[in-house]
Design a protein around this motif. Structure first.
Motif, PDB file in Angstrom:
ATOM      1  N   UNK A 130     -44.736  10.840  13.151  1.00 14.78           N
ATOM      2  CA  UNK A 130     -45.144  10.540  11.782  1.00 14.78           C
ATOM      3  C   UNK A 130     -44.434  11.503  10.838  1.00 14.78           C
ATOM      4  N   UNK A 131     -43.691  10.939   9.910  1.00 12.84           N
ATOM      5  CA  UNK A 131     -43.073  11.744   8.854  1.00 12.84           C
ATOM      6  C   UNK A 131     -44.056  11.746   7.682  1.00 12.84           C
ATOM      7  N   UNK A 132     -44.683  12.880   7.450  1.00 13.79           N
ATOM      8  CA  UNK A 132     -45.721  12.958   6.423  1.00 13.79           C
ATOM      9  C   UNK A 132     -45.191  13.358   5.053  1.00 13.79           C
ATOM     10  N   UNK A 133     -44.044  14.019   5.020  1.00 15.02           N
ATOM     11  CA  UNK A 133     -43.485  14.511   3.774  1.00 15.02           C
ATOM     12  C   UNK A 133     -42.659  13.421   3.090  1.00 15.02           C
ATOM     13  N   UNK A 134     -43.078  13.018   1.903  1.00 18.95           N
ATOM     14  CA  UNK A 134     -42.367  11.969   1.188  1.00 18.95           C
ATOM     15  C   UNK A 134     -40.917  12.314   0.905  1.00 18.95           C
ATOM     16  N   UNK A 135     -40.636  13.593   0.664  1.00 17.15           N
ATOM     17  CA  UNK A 135     -39.252  14.013   0.421  1.00 17.15           C
ATOM     18  C   UNK A 135     -38.402  13.825   1.670  1.00 17.15           C
ATOM     19  N   UNK A 136     -38.990  14.044   2.855  1.00 22.15           N
ATOM     20  CA  UNK A 136     -38.262  13.840   4.104  1.00 22.15           C
ATOM     21  C   UNK A 136     -38.004  12.352   4.346  1.00 22.15           C
ATOM     22  N   UNK A 137     -38.965  11.517   3.980  1.00 22.28           N
ATOM     23  CA  UNK A 137     -38.761  10.064   4.086  1.00 22.28           C
ATOM     24  C   UNK A 137     -37.570   9.654   3.221  1.00 22.28           C
ATOM     25  N   UNK A 138     -37.515  10.219   2.026  1.00 17.57           N
ATOM     26  CA  UNK A 138     -36.401   9.925   1.116  1.00 17.57           C
ATOM     27  C   UNK A 138     -35.073  10.400   1.701  1.00 17.57           C
ATOM     28  N   UNK A 139     -35.079  11.576   2.338  1.00 14.53           N
ATOM     29  CA  UNK A 139     -33.847  12.096   2.932  1.00 14.53           C
ATOM     30  C   UNK A 139     -33.361  11.188   4.053  1.00 14.53           C
ATOM     31  N   UNK A 140     -34.307  10.706   4.880  1.00 13.80           N
ATOM     32  CA  UNK A 140     -33.932   9.807   5.967  1.00 13.80           C
ATOM     33  C   UNK A 140     -33.385   8.491   5.417  1.00 13.80           C
ATOM     34  N   UNK A 141     -33.977   8.015   4.327  1.00 14.50           N
ATOM     35  CA  UNK A 141     -33.451   6.809   3.689  1.00 14.50           C
ATOM     36  C   UNK A 141     -32.016   7.034   3.236  1.00 14.50           C
ATOM     37  N   UNK A 142     -31.722   8.251   2.763  1.00 16.31           N
ATOM     38  CA  UNK A 142     -30.364   8.577   2.348  1.00 16.31           C
ATOM     39  C   UNK A 142     -29.379   8.546   3.507  1.00 16.31           C
ATOM     40  N   UNK A 143     -29.824   8.967   4.692  1.00 18.26           N
ATOM     41  CA  UNK A 143     -28.959   8.886   5.873  1.00 18.26           C
ATOM     42  C   UNK A 143     -28.638   7.431   6.212  1.00 18.26           C
ATOM     43  N   UNK A 144     -29.635   6.574   6.063  1.00 14.12           N
ATOM     44  CA  UNK A 144     -29.403   5.150   6.325  1.00 14.12           C
ATOM     45  C   UNK A 144     -28.420   4.587   5.310  1.00 14.12           C
ATOM     46  N   UNK A 145     -28.534   5.029   4.078  1.00 13.12           N
ATOM     47  CA  UNK A 145     -27.571   4.606   3.053  1.00 13.12           C
ATOM     48  C   UNK A 145     -26.159   5.027   3.442  1.00 13.12           C
ATOM     49  N   UNK A 146     -26.025   6.228   4.000  1.00 13.21           N
ATOM     50  CA  UNK A 146     -24.710   6.687   4.473  1.00 13.21           C
ATOM     51  C   UNK A 146     -24.167   5.748   5.547  1.00 13.21           C
ATOM     52  N   UNK A 147     -25.065   5.298   6.447  1.00 10.34           N
ATOM     53  CA  UNK A 147     -24.654   4.356   7.497  1.00 10.34           C
ATOM     54  C   UNK A 147     -24.220   3.021   6.889  1.00 10.34           C
ATOM     55  N   UNK A 148     -24.990   2.543   5.916  1.00 10.36           N
ATOM     56  CA  UNK A 148     -24.641   1.281   5.255  1.00 10.36           C
ATOM     57  C   UNK A 148     -23.260   1.401   4.620  1.00 10.36           C
ATOM     58  N   UNK A 149     -23.023   2.503   3.950  1.00  4.02           N
ATOM     59  CA  UNK A 149     -21.736   2.714   3.284  1.00  4.02           C
ATOM     60  C   UNK A 149     -20.592   2.823   4.307  1.00  4.02           C
ATOM     61  N   UNK A 150     -20.848   3.526   5.398  1.00  4.26           N
ATOM     62  CA  UNK A 150     -19.830   3.736   6.420  1.00  4.26           C
ATOM     63  C   UNK A 150     -19.452   2.435   7.128  1.00  4.26           C
ATOM     64  N   UNK A 151     -20.439   1.566   7.341  1.00 10.01           N
ATOM     65  CA  UNK A 151     -20.188   0.336   8.102  1.00 10.01           C
ATOM     66  C   UNK A 151     -19.757  -0.826   7.224  1.00 10.01           C
ATOM     67  N   UNK A 152     -19.763  -0.639   5.928  1.00 15.02           N
ATOM     68  CA  UNK A 152     -19.469  -1.735   4.994  1.00 15.02           C
ATOM     69  C   UNK A 152     -18.141  -2.439   5.278  1.00 15.02           C
ATOM     70  N   UNK A 153     -17.034  -1.731   5.540  1.00 18.13           N
ATOM     71  CA  UNK A 153     -15.741  -2.414   5.724  1.00 18.13           C
ATOM     72  C   UNK A 153     -15.700  -3.368   6.905  1.00 18.13           C
ATOM     73  N   UNK A 154     -16.542  -3.140   7.917  1.00 15.08           N
ATOM     74  CA  UNK A 154     -16.490  -3.971   9.126  1.00 15.08           C
ATOM     75  C   UNK A 154     -17.533  -5.081   9.136  1.00 15.08           C
ATOM     76  N   UNK A 155     -18.309  -5.190   8.077  1.00 15.85           N
ATOM     77  CA  UNK A 155     -19.382  -6.181   8.061  1.00 15.85           C
ATOM     78  C   UNK A 155     -18.880  -7.561   7.636  1.00 15.85           C
ATOM     79  N   UNK A 156     -19.551  -8.620   8.120  1.00 15.80           N
ATOM     80  CA  UNK A 156     -19.223  -9.973   7.643  1.00 15.80           C
ATOM     81  C   UNK A 156     -19.437 -10.069   6.134  1.00 15.80           C
ATOM     82  N   UNK A 157     -18.825 -11.037   5.537  1.00 18.73           N
ATOM     83  CA  UNK A 157     -18.834 -11.148   4.075  1.00 18.73           C
ATOM     84  C   UNK A 157     -20.243 -11.200   3.499  1.00 18.73           C
TER      85      UNK A 157
END
Length: 249
Positions: A130-157
């Protein structure tokens, strides 16, 4: 203590435990003795507890389970067909959250309810983070955003267009990953266990269905799940116990 013990003073020898056993290892001898499990068959017990639960006399005890651990079902509290249909159809994915944190005791109560979810051979292998700290939840969301950005060139249209919008909204302050939730609950299963994802998903479903009765909302983290499975930098922060992997946040 033996695996399977029957109190002869309480046993009615009605054979209910014999019929209910999913692996058929309980025997009812014709000589009038109480039901038993031959020693050579004990390894096939699934510890499901059905034999304990169905004995109306409370005569059966497993080494892992006593009758007092299985309170009788209150038939007056069971939902009828119409109530069940309404309950399940009323289920919603909640994606709008307040910043108010949920009490730790309430989060623990939800997880305690979820542990009653069915699992393969009743192994109950799911562990929770359980991630109880809202700021940590936000940080993890930011890591996922990094993944989305990194994988963007190889994704279907089509996926690329959708994820470009997710990135654009993030940059404008809108979180489409965790939706600003104050907490994150992650289910973990053993890495080498073939039913880890299934058992974790069922347990999380129990948790999600229980949440509204406590005035809470929940939603599955699809982006989180995909990132945790596909991108190493997103797997590391979950800090699952050794030998386990996140199955379904």
């Amino acid at each position: 203590m033996p695996l399977f013990v029957v109190n002869p003073a309480l046993c009615k020898r009605d054979g209910v435990c014999v019929a209910e056993c999913p692996t058929r290892i309980i025997e009812l001898a014709p000589d009038g003795t109480t039901p038993r499990v031959p020693v050579e068959l004990e390894e096939f017990c699934r510890n499901c507890g059905h034999c304990v639960a169905v004995c109306s006399q409370g005569a059966v005890t497993l080494a892992t389970m006593a009758p007092e651990q299985l309170p009788p079902v209150r038939t007056d509290r069971l939902l009828g067909p119409e109530q069940v249909e309404h309950f399940l159809r009323a289920r919603r994915s909640v994606r709008s959250y307040t910043a108010r944190p949920v009490e730790r005791e309430l989060l623990a109560k939800l997880i305690d309810i979820a542990r009653f979810a069915p699992s393969a051979s009743n192994r109950q292998p799911v562990k929770w983070m359980v991630v109880e700290d809202g700021a940590e939840v936000r940080r993890l969301a930011g890591l996922v955003i990094d993944w989305v950005r990194d994988s963007l060139p190889t994704q279907p249209a089509a996926a690329r267009r959708n994820n470009q919008r997710v990135l654009s909204l993030w940059e404008s302050g809108v979180d489409m990953i965790c939706r600003g939730a104050p907490h994150l609950i992650i289910a973990c299963g053993p890495k080498d266990y073939p039913w880890a994802v299934t058992d974790s998903a069922i347990a999380l479903t129990y948790l999600e269905l229980a949440a509204p009765s406590f005035g809470l909302g929940a939603c599955w983290g699809g982006f989180l799940t995909a990132a945790a499975r596909q991108w190493r930098p997103c797997r590391r922060p979950w800090r699952c116990p050794k030998g386990r992997s996140s199955a379904a946040p």
